[in-house]
Design a protein around this motif. Sequence first.
Motif, PDB file in Angstrom:
ATOM      1  N   LYS A 204       7.424  -8.900 -20.901  1.00 37.02           N
ATOM      2  CA  LYS A 204       8.965  -8.775 -20.502  1.00 37.02           C
ATOM      3  C   LYS A 204       9.457 -10.159 -20.432  1.00 37.02           C
ATOM      4  O   LYS A 204      10.632 -10.499 -21.165  1.00 37.02           O
ATOM      5  CB  LYS A 204       9.449  -7.932 -19.105  1.00 37.02           C
ATOM      6  CG  LYS A 204      10.764  -8.213 -18.707  1.00 37.02           C
ATOM      7  CD  LYS A 204      10.780  -7.321 -17.580  1.00 37.02           C
ATOM      8  CE  LYS A 204      12.242  -7.589 -16.782  1.00 37.02           C
ATOM      9  NZ  LYS A 204      12.493  -6.792 -15.465  1.00 37.02           N
ATOM     10  N   ASP A 207       9.302 -12.083 -23.689  1.00 31.80           N
ATOM     11  CA  ASP A 207      10.626 -11.403 -24.737  1.00 31.80           C
ATOM     12  C   ASP A 207      12.011 -11.976 -24.417  1.00 31.80           C
ATOM     13  O   ASP A 207      12.633 -12.169 -25.102  1.00 31.80           O
ATOM     14  CB  ASP A 207      10.659  -9.865 -24.569  1.00 31.80           C
ATOM     15  CG  ASP A 207       9.297  -9.337 -25.240  1.00 31.80           C
ATOM     16  OD1 ASP A 207       8.559 -10.067 -25.991  1.00 31.80           O
ATOM     17  OD2 ASP A 207       9.135  -8.025 -25.339  1.00 31.80           O
ATOM     18  N   LYS A 208      12.207 -12.176 -23.139  1.00 31.17           N
ATOM     19  CA  LYS A 208      13.433 -12.536 -22.653  1.00 31.17           C
ATOM     20  C   LYS A 208      13.461 -13.969 -22.901  1.00 31.17           C
ATOM     21  O   LYS A 208      14.646 -14.496 -23.148  1.00 31.17           O
ATOM     22  CB  LYS A 208      13.507 -12.405 -21.037  1.00 31.17           C
ATOM     23  CG  LYS A 208      13.763 -11.252 -20.467  1.00 31.17           C
ATOM     24  CD  LYS A 208      13.966 -10.876 -19.016  1.00 31.17           C
ATOM     25  CE  LYS A 208      14.589  -9.553 -18.706  1.00 31.17           C
ATOM     26  NZ  LYS A 208      14.727  -9.444 -17.357  1.00 31.17           N
ATOM     27  N   GLY A 211      12.498 -13.731 -27.431  1.00 31.72           N
ATOM     28  CA  GLY A 211      12.797 -12.789 -28.173  1.00 31.72           C
ATOM     29  C   GLY A 211      13.782 -13.146 -29.214  1.00 31.72           C
ATOM     30  O   GLY A 211      13.540 -12.213 -30.310  1.00 31.72           O
ATOM     31  N   ARG A 254       9.645  -3.454 -25.371  1.00 34.07           N
ATOM     32  CA  ARG A 254      10.971  -2.857 -25.023  1.00 34.07           C
ATOM     33  C   ARG A 254      12.000  -3.759 -24.909  1.00 34.07           C
ATOM     34  O   ARG A 254      13.048  -3.663 -25.412  1.00 34.07           O
ATOM     35  CB  ARG A 254      10.722  -2.173 -23.378  1.00 34.07           C
ATOM     36  CG  ARG A 254      12.096  -1.505 -23.009  1.00 34.07           C
ATOM     37  CD  ARG A 254      11.649  -0.820 -21.515  1.00 34.07           C
ATOM     38  NE  ARG A 254      11.011  -1.773 -20.706  1.00 34.07           N
ATOM     39  CZ  ARG A 254      10.350  -1.243 -19.747  1.00 34.07           C
ATOM     40  NH1 ARG A 254      10.384   0.092 -19.305  1.00 34.07           N
ATOM     41  NH2 ARG A 254       9.788  -2.052 -18.783  1.00 34.07           N
ATOM     42  N   TYR A 255      11.740  -4.998 -24.219  1.00 32.04           N
ATOM     43  CA  TYR A 255      12.892  -6.023 -24.228  1.00 32.04           C
ATOM     44  C   TYR A 255      12.982  -6.968 -25.523  1.00 32.04           C
ATOM     45  O   TYR A 255      13.715  -7.540 -25.973  1.00 32.04           O
ATOM     46  CB  TYR A 255      12.617  -7.006 -22.980  1.00 32.04           C
ATOM     47  CG  TYR A 255      12.894  -6.323 -21.671  1.00 32.04           C
ATOM     48  CD1 TYR A 255      13.934  -6.465 -20.958  1.00 32.04           C
ATOM     49  CD2 TYR A 255      11.573  -5.756 -21.187  1.00 32.04           C
ATOM     50  CE1 TYR A 255      14.191  -5.943 -19.909  1.00 32.04           C
ATOM     51  CE2 TYR A 255      11.941  -5.206 -19.801  1.00 32.04           C
ATOM     52  CZ  TYR A 255      13.233  -5.088 -19.235  1.00 32.04           C
ATOM     53  OH  TYR A 255      13.325  -4.531 -18.174  1.00 32.04           O
ATOM     54  N   ARG A 258      15.418  -4.882 -27.470  1.00 31.60           N
ATOM     55  CA  ARG A 258      16.907  -5.074 -26.747  1.00 31.60           C
ATOM     56  C   ARG A 258      17.583  -6.165 -27.499  1.00 31.60           C
ATOM     57  O   ARG A 258      18.655  -6.071 -27.738  1.00 31.60           O
ATOM     58  CB  ARG A 258      16.596  -4.788 -25.440  1.00 31.60           C
ATOM     59  CG  ARG A 258      16.438  -3.716 -24.790  1.00 31.60           C
ATOM     60  CD  ARG A 258      16.474  -3.834 -23.056  1.00 31.60           C
ATOM     61  NE  ARG A 258      16.118  -2.685 -22.500  1.00 31.60           N
ATOM     62  CZ  ARG A 258      15.867  -2.516 -21.000  1.00 31.60           C
ATOM     63  NH1 ARG A 258      16.341  -3.655 -20.229  1.00 31.60           N
ATOM     64  NH2 ARG A 258      15.575  -1.159 -20.610  1.00 31.60           N
ATOM     65  N   ASN A 259      16.474  -7.269 -27.529  1.00 23.69           N
ATOM     66  CA  ASN A 259      17.200  -8.586 -28.046  1.00 23.69           C
ATOM     67  C   ASN A 259      17.714  -8.170 -29.579  1.00 23.69           C
ATOM     68  O   ASN A 259      18.667  -8.769 -30.046  1.00 23.69           O
ATOM     69  CB  ASN A 259      15.996  -9.789 -27.952  1.00 23.69           C
ATOM     70  CG  ASN A 259      16.062 -10.396 -26.467  1.00 23.69           C
ATOM     71  OD1 ASN A 259      17.020 -10.190 -25.729  1.00 23.69           O
ATOM     72  ND2 ASN A 259      14.903 -10.659 -26.451  1.00 23.69           N
TER      73      ASN A 259
END
Length: 264
Positions: A204, A207-208, A211, A254-255, A258-259
């Motif tokens: 997570k 990815d933040k 991403g 998952r993240y 989202r990006n």
Amino acid sequence: MLLLTTKCSISSLYLTDCGSCSICPYSVQLMLFVTVPLMCNIFSKLCFCDTMVIRILRWGEDKRYDRMRHNVGNLAVFFIFQGLWVWTVTLPVTVVNASDKDPSIQAEDIIGWIMWFLGTIVEILADKDKFSFKNSPESKGKWCEIGLWKYSRHPNYFGDILLTWGYFVASLPIIEGAEWLVLIGPVFLTLLLLFVSGLTILEKSGDKKFGNVEAYRVYKKRTSALIPLPRSIYGNLPYWFKAVFLFEFPIYNRYLNRNRTKLG
């Protein structure tokens, strides 16, 4: 097998006339499966502590503990949980040491300690590679892809899981009946690292941070989440195979997804 025997006196650990032989078989068993692993384990923990001390001295902090630093309650819960973690993971060793059974060395012993040895080496090397990477000026704004991290996004956790299952496998010749509950140890650690405090949190975070970087997306697609594998092999495997056999679960992307949605 990690077996502490009381059938030989302390004086018979190395040279003894315990029966008809000059070298007590129990002392050989003790030397192979207690002394050597214990010394290697102490060595690995010293390497870990040395890394932690250098990290604090060089960087002045460990951000993982920042939120707990000013809350004694949270800090207490954290360290109690750590103690529970250690107790649970070492259950196979505890049960074997408490047993009065004395079987000969079996295949499970050898397999278990090979797993333990390889896991310990992988964890030490992975931590060393990660520390070298973070200590390099060129690492700023990048993700780690050196050493074992070329073949796994989390090789340190792979080593940790492997050595813990090694403890369990080596205990198989001893455990029976209710003692099979020691399986809780490796299962607990595996689930914890896969779904709670390990891969999930770090994936997570990565990815933040990265991403939106195409190279990072390619890196995740070609690099195994846990089990070290050559990128040329892993990158060409179908996703269903990765998810079923190689722990590449959807929650790890998952993240990232989202990006991608935000960019679209």
